[in-house]
Write an enzyme that holds these catalytic residues in place. Structure first.
Site, PDB file in Angstrom:
ATOM      1  N   SER A  48       0.840  -1.199   0.000  1.00 15.52           N
ATOM      2  CA  SER A  48       0.000   0.000   0.000  1.00 15.52           C
ATOM      3  C   SER A  48       0.878   1.254   0.000  1.00 15.52           C
ATOM      4  O   SER A  48       1.794   1.380  -0.814  1.00 15.52           O
ATOM      5  CB  SER A  48      -0.963  -0.036   1.186  1.00 15.52           C
ATOM      6  N   ASP A 280      -4.721  -3.715  -3.060  1.00 15.17           N
ATOM      7  CA  ASP A 280      -3.776  -3.518  -1.965  1.00 15.17           C
ATOM      8  C   ASP A 280      -3.180  -4.832  -1.457  1.00 15.17           C
ATOM      9  O   ASP A 280      -3.897  -5.755  -1.086  1.00 15.17           O
ATOM     10  CB  ASP A 280      -4.542  -2.815  -0.831  1.00 15.17           C
TER      11      ASP A 280
END
Length: 501
Positions: A48, A280
């Site tokens: 992320s 993510d």
């Protein structure tokens, strides 16, 4: 211990977690690690927002280049003024947020009035077999006797209100169409804000420079179709979680890979890499330690988590709905357990793990003052992780952070514009630890029409005293000047600091 062999020059690994805007904490920790420890990682892994920071750092093999890249990232983060710089709402979601409650209320009122018109005014019931197609038909369907007929003003009032509600919905039709179209077609509530474009600008991040640097990079992503955790390398190759190239997968664009790693499901739309759509990496691995530790790539490793472990206590769930229970268990408790396990695994492998004890701000909150406080806190927590600290010293650092947050909120109360952000800032005063009587006095003063400036002076002087009472090694070099200046804010402040008088 997984680190298997020593080299003439010990190699260093760096692992950075996800955490949204809480990357501010990581930037502060990195400042300590580069300036005080002198790290120069040769293997970097991130998930992320950690993949954003890690990719920019990994463009350089030497310490000077990496430290300059860190300075660029810190400058970009300090320039952030509002949450939309990272999380920009989709048009349909913005309209739903702004107009949704009003539309729902109007529809609810409309249904209530419709049902009222369908109810009998007297003893005779509605003829249910006759469908009600309009307000007039609803009134005619009642068919009361003369003695039971309601007074005209009462009936007129309901019909007038009903017509007004219908007109309100008619005027809101463009908003309703946008909301329904977006909810049916879009894959996310937000799109990535301008900060990522600034970070991924060629002046800051160049994939070619990264590929030539000699630094090993692992960007964690998760494929929606296969459900597999994958790593994108510095030259764009896709590896499985064991470090083996994915069969038949062509190299992917590094910029797209970083965007994919930042794609929080539901918040941002998935990104296509090759034949699959990715989100993510934190869905499977918030702190991607496997990519660095499992195969003995490094002699030393530093891992930085952006968010504090634990879930905040909430009120009773006795009457909560199904969705609330599912979200609490999955997004809250289960996700927290995954992070705890990954941090424990990193420590067991010998890594130095830097983790906050408290969160200075939420993962989707951007404010220049809170960003600066979080950065300084990251520096202090890294100092504790590397050099050690007693429980009392850790508590003293935490109390300084909480005191600065209260000071920031007080400044918002004195000089901030009247907005939802101001209300959120004032709420901090009631939630931070401290003497109950003092909190009540502060909250009463801030909640008044004319907040007392002397309250800010009291907090600033307390900050001065607390900083001088703690070992200097646990605070950034400029900590002694914190009490002399305003905390950061996105609105203008007086040039003078009145408490210095």
């Amino acid at each position: 211990m997984i680190f298997r062999r020593r080299r003439a020059t010990p190699s260093v690994g760096l692992v950075l977690s996800g955490g949204g805007s809480r990357a501010s904490f990581q930037l502060g920790a990195l400042r300590y690690l580069y300036d005080e420890v002198g790290i120069t990682p040769t293997v970097v892994a991130g998930a992320s927002v950690g993949s954003v920071l890690g990719s920019v750092l990994a463009q350089h093999r030497d310490h000077t280049g990496q430290r300059a890249a860190l300075a660029q990232l810190e400058e970009l983060w300090r320039d952030l003024q509002q949450s939309s710089d990272i999380f920009t709402e989709q048009e349909w979601f913005a309209r739903l947020r702004d107009q949704g409650s009003s539309l729902i209320e109007t529809i609810s009122d409309l249904e209530e009035r419709r049902q009222r018109l369908r109810r009998p005014f007297g003893r005779r019931p509605l003829r249910e077999e006759a469908p009600v197609t309009s307000a007039a038909a609803a009134v005619d369907a009642v068919d009361p006797g003369p003695a039971e007929r309601p007074a005209l003003p009462f009936a007129s009032l309901d019909v007038v209100d009903l017509v007004a509600a219908i007109r309100h919905l008619a005027r809101a039709r463009p908003d309703i169409e946008t909301i329904l179209r977006g909810a049916g077609q879009e894959q996310a509530l937000y799109r990535l804000g301008p900060v990522l474009d600034r970070v991924l600008d060629p002046a800051v991040f160049a994939p070619g420079r990264l590929a030539r640097s000699g630094v090993t990079l692992r960007v964690a992503v998760v494929a929606l179709e296969s459900g597999e955790l994958r790593y994108v390398t510095q030259d764009g190759r896709l590896l499985d979680r064991a470090g083996v190239p994915v069969p038949g997968a062509a190299p992917v664009d590094l910029v797209d890979a970083v965007r994919a790693s930042c794609t929080i499901p539901g918040v941002f739309a998935p990104v296509r890499l090759g034949d699959e759509h990715y989100v993510d990496g934190g869905v499977r691995e918030v702190l991607p330690v496997e990519a660095v530790l499992a195969r003995g790539h490094v002699d030393r490793c530093y891992a930085v988590l952006a968010s504090a472990p634990g879930v905040p206590r909430e009120d009773s769930y006795a009457t909560r709905d199904l969705l609330s229970i599912v979200l609490r268990a999955s997004v809250g408790i289960m996700a927290d357990e995954v992070v705890r396990e990954e941090a424990a695994r990193a420590r067991a492998a010998g890594a130095v793990v830097v983790v906050p004890e408290i969160d200075v701000h939420d993962a989707m909150v951007v404010d220049p003052g809170l960003t600066a406080i979080a950065m300084d806190y990251g520096w202090s927590r890294a100092a504790q992780a590397v050099g050690g600290a007693t429980p009392a010293e850790s508590r003293a650092v935490r109390e300084i952070v909480e005191l600065r947050r209260r000071t920031w909120a007080w400044e918002v109360a004195l000089h901030g514009p009247d907005s939802p952000d101001r209300g959120s800032a004032l709420a901090i005063l009631a939630t931070l630890p401290g003497e109950a009587a003092e909190r009540a006095a502060l909250a009463d003063s801030v909640g008044s029409a004319d907040p007392d400036p002397d309250g800010l002076a009291i907090l600033k002087r307390e900050l001065r005293d607390r900083v001088t009472a703690i070992p200097a090694r646990l605070l950034p070099p400029d900590a002694g000047a914190w009490w002399r200046r305003w905390e950061g804010h996105p609105f203008p402040l007086p040039s003078a600091a009145p408490w210095l008088d």
